[in-house]
Design a protein around this motif. Structure first.
Motif, PDB file in Angstrom:
ATOM      1  N   PRO A 360       0.834  -1.216   0.000  1.00 58.70           N
ATOM      2  CA  PRO A 360       0.000   0.000   0.000  1.00 58.70           C
ATOM      3  C   PRO A 360       0.862   1.256   0.000  1.00 58.70           C
ATOM      4  O   PRO A 360       1.963   1.272   0.558  1.00 58.70           O
ATOM      5  N   LYS A 361       0.361   2.294  -0.617  1.00 62.23           N
ATOM      6  CA  LYS A 361       1.130   3.529  -0.803  1.00 62.23           C
ATOM      7  C   LYS A 361       1.617   4.114   0.517  1.00 62.23           C
ATOM      8  O   LYS A 361       2.738   4.637   0.600  1.00 62.23           O
ATOM      9  N   GLU A 362       0.791   4.027   1.568  1.00 59.58           N
ATOM     10  CA  GLU A 362       1.157   4.666   2.836  1.00 59.58           C
ATOM     11  C   GLU A 362       2.318   3.960   3.537  1.00 59.58           C
ATOM     12  O   GLU A 362       2.921   4.515   4.466  1.00 59.58           O
ATOM     13  N   TYR A 363       2.653   2.737   3.085  1.00 61.46           N
ATOM     14  CA  TYR A 363       3.744   1.995   3.715  1.00 61.46           C
ATOM     15  C   TYR A 363       5.031   2.002   2.900  1.00 61.46           C
ATOM     16  O   TYR A 363       6.057   1.518   3.367  1.00 61.46           O
ATOM     17  N   ARG A 364       4.997   2.538   1.679  1.00 63.81           N
ATOM     18  CA  ARG A 364       6.148   2.387   0.781  1.00 63.81           C
ATOM     19  C   ARG A 364       7.399   3.104   1.269  1.00 63.81           C
ATOM     20  O   ARG A 364       8.514   2.669   0.979  1.00 63.81           O
ATOM     21  N   LYS A 365       7.226   4.223   1.974  1.00 55.80           N
ATOM     22  CA  LYS A 365       8.398   4.928   2.479  1.00 55.80           C
ATOM     23  C   LYS A 365       8.912   4.332   3.782  1.00 55.80           C
ATOM     24  O   LYS A 365      10.016   4.652   4.212  1.00 55.80           O
ATOM     25  N   LYS A 366       8.104   3.476   4.407  1.00 54.57           N
ATOM     26  CA  LYS A 366       8.477   2.912   5.699  1.00 54.57           C
ATOM     27  C   LYS A 366       9.171   1.559   5.579  1.00 54.57           C
ATOM     28  O   LYS A 366       9.832   1.127   6.524  1.00 54.57           O
ATOM     29  N   ILE A 367       9.011   0.874   4.446  1.00 52.89           N
ATOM     30  CA  ILE A 367       9.486  -0.507   4.343  1.00 52.89           C
ATOM     31  C   ILE A 367      11.004  -0.625   4.398  1.00 52.89           C
ATOM     32  O   ILE A 367      11.527  -1.711   4.655  1.00 52.89           O
ATOM     33  N   PHE A 368      11.714   0.481   4.171  1.00 53.47           N
ATOM     34  CA  PHE A 368      13.172   0.431   4.229  1.00 53.47           C
ATOM     35  C   PHE A 368      13.709   0.712   5.624  1.00 53.47           C
ATOM     36  O   PHE A 368      14.918   0.782   5.819  1.00 53.47           O
ATOM     37  N   ARG A 369      12.798   0.892   6.585  1.00 53.23           N
ATOM     38  CA  ARG A 369      13.240   1.091   7.967  1.00 53.23           C
ATOM     39  C   ARG A 369      13.580  -0.246   8.619  1.00 53.23           C
ATOM     40  O   ARG A 369      12.972  -1.273   8.326  1.00 53.23           O
ATOM     41  N   LYS A 370      14.515  -0.188   9.534  1.00 51.13           N
ATOM     42  CA  LYS A 370      14.916  -1.392  10.256  1.00 51.13           C
ATOM     43  C   LYS A 370      13.768  -1.927  11.096  1.00 51.13           C
ATOM     44  O   LYS A 370      13.071  -1.163  11.772  1.00 51.13           O
ATOM     45  N   PHE A 371      13.551  -3.234  11.027  1.00 52.08           N
ATOM     46  CA  PHE A 371      12.534  -3.982  11.772  1.00 52.08           C
ATOM     47  C   PHE A 371      11.111  -3.757  11.259  1.00 52.08           C
ATOM     48  O   PHE A 371      10.191  -4.406  11.738  1.00 52.08           O
ATOM     49  N   TYR A 372      10.924  -2.829  10.314  1.00 53.06           N
ATOM     50  CA  TYR A 372       9.555  -2.519   9.904  1.00 53.06           C
ATOM     51  C   TYR A 372       9.008  -3.602   8.981  1.00 53.06           C
ATOM     52  O   TYR A 372       9.671  -4.053   8.047  1.00 53.06           O
TER      53      TYR A 372
END
Length: 421
Positions: A360-372
């Motif tokens: 989903p678009k709202e998660y695309r910037k978060k997926i490269f975070r550690k543990f996310y």
């Protein structure tokens, strides 16, 4: 601290800070208006005293009660009716003396009215340091007066600043306190989020480690049975289980160790010149030989392009492996991957398009975070720690490349790596 409690604290703090700011600004506004009133009163009294001193010097004080000495034209411009002929030097001396007497230590401009020419004479500017210059200000006149002068206070900011300095200081102090309060609150929120992420990571790690350990322990128990050698097929089956679960365990431990090594120091790349197409062909073939890789259908479209790039072979191979592995893990049908390469100005654009469940678009910037990990309801539906894409991002960044993810129009996601040519 529970989520609702934190929200209420933030709301209460915001309302309190807003209220304090409103009160502070109300006090500043009131103080400014009071200072403006004090200036007007001080200037009027001082100018009235100047008129009296001029009349006193010329012996015409009897006319003082019959005239209105001071007329306020605007906040910083006044007309002073003297009613008697006087000279400029006498006026300037009295102006400087009376203004300083009433705490007005700032520059001013003045001009005398010439009744013969029926216009103001050339204006004079007296600076705060006592310098006397020619004024360019256009002074107003009054047809009802004969002998009078006009005075203009060009800049009253210094007067107000001296009166409001304490309030400016308090406001600055309040802003500083609010800044540190906001910073502290943001740290608390980040720590809370990190705590939740780490808690999820520990739960996943515990599950990922306990499962192979339990399988190995169960298989080892079976292998200790006295009659196990009488059933070679069964012996081979449990030995294979131990081998597979041991490989799985080693892989999970390796991920955690890689994370620890990346956290301790910056990534040191051993750059080599590699042929991009042949390198990707080779690593895709190696991935196909793994258990997950046997499920993945890979299509490589380079349009006869085979550029050479400078990259670390080890880390670049792991980067490819992570992207390919995710294509298998996050797919509910037969996994497929299309790898394409195009040229854009001075860059190579390497794209990995899968047919997975998508992001989903709202998660695309978060997926490269550690543990996310993207929420999927049950945390164990897809095995993992949320370390793969964090590693991918760090390797891309270390190479000074760029990576972004977008939606695959046919379903799934497209990971695009922009490589400097």
């Amino acid at each position: 601290m529970k989520g609702k409690t934190l929200k209420y604290i933030i709301l209460l703090a915001t309302v309190s800070i807003a209220g304090v700011f409103l009160i502070q600004f109300a006090f500043i506004r009131y103080s400014y208006q009071l200072s403006e009133k004090q200036f007007t009163e001080s200037a009027s009294v001082a100018l009235k005293e100047v008129a009296w001193q001029i009349m006193l010097a010329t012996g015409t004080t009897s006319n003082f009660e019959s005239i209105t000495p001071v007329e306020m034209i605007s906040d910083n411009t006044y007309l002073v009716n003297v009613g008697v002929l006087f000279d400029k030097e006498l006026l300037m001396n009295n102006l400087e003396e009376q203004l300083k007497k009433h705490d007005i230590y700032y520059g001013f401009e003045f001009a005398l009215f010439n009744p013969q020419e029926e216009q103001m004479e050339e204006g004079t500017l007296v600076t705060a340091t006592g310098d006397v210059l020619t004024s360019a200000y256009s002074f107003p006149t009054n047809e009802d007066y004969t002998y009078y002068f006009a005075i203009h206070f060009a800049d009253r900011k210094a007067y107000f600043s001296s009166r409001l300095s304490i309030w400016y200081f308090m406001t600055g102090l309040l802003v500083l306190v609010v800044f540190f309060f906001g910073y502290t609150l943001s740290v608390i929120i980040r720590q809370r989020q990190l705590s939740e992420v780490q808690k999820s990571f520990i739960n996943n790690l515990t599950h990922e480690l306990k499962t192979p350990i339990s399988s190995i322990a169960l298989s080892a128990k079976v292998l200790t049975e006295e009659n196990i050698t009488e059933t070679p097929a069964r012996l081979h089956q449990y030995a294979r289980i131990i081998q597979d679960q041991n490989a799985r365990l080693m892989k999970n431990v390796e991920k955690v160790l890689n994370l620890a090594s990346l956290e301790k120091s910056r990534i040191k790349l051993n750059r080599e010149v590699i042929e991009l197409k042949s390198f990707i062909d080779k690593n895709c073939e190696l991935f196909r030989q793994s258990d997950n890789g046997q499920k993945l259908h890979i299509e490589i479209n380079f349009d006869e392009l085979n550029p050479t790039i400078s990259a670390d072979k080890f880390h670049f191979a792991n980067l490819l492996s992570n992207i390919l592995e995710n294509a298998v893990k996050y797919c509910e049908t037969t996994p497929q991957m299309v790898i394409t390469l195009t040229r854009s100005k001075k860059q190579w654009v390497l794209s990995f398009a899968d047919n997975g469940i998508g992001i989903p678009k709202e998660y695309r910037k978060k997926i490269f975070r550690k543990f996310y990990r993207v929420p999927t309801g049950n945390v164990h539906n897809v095995k993992g720690f949320g370390l793969g894409l964090d590693y991918v991002y760090k390797i891309v960044k270390a190479h000074h490349w760029k990576i972004h993810v977008s939606e695959n129009p046919t379903g799934g996601s497209i990971f695009t790596i922009i490589i400097s040519a």
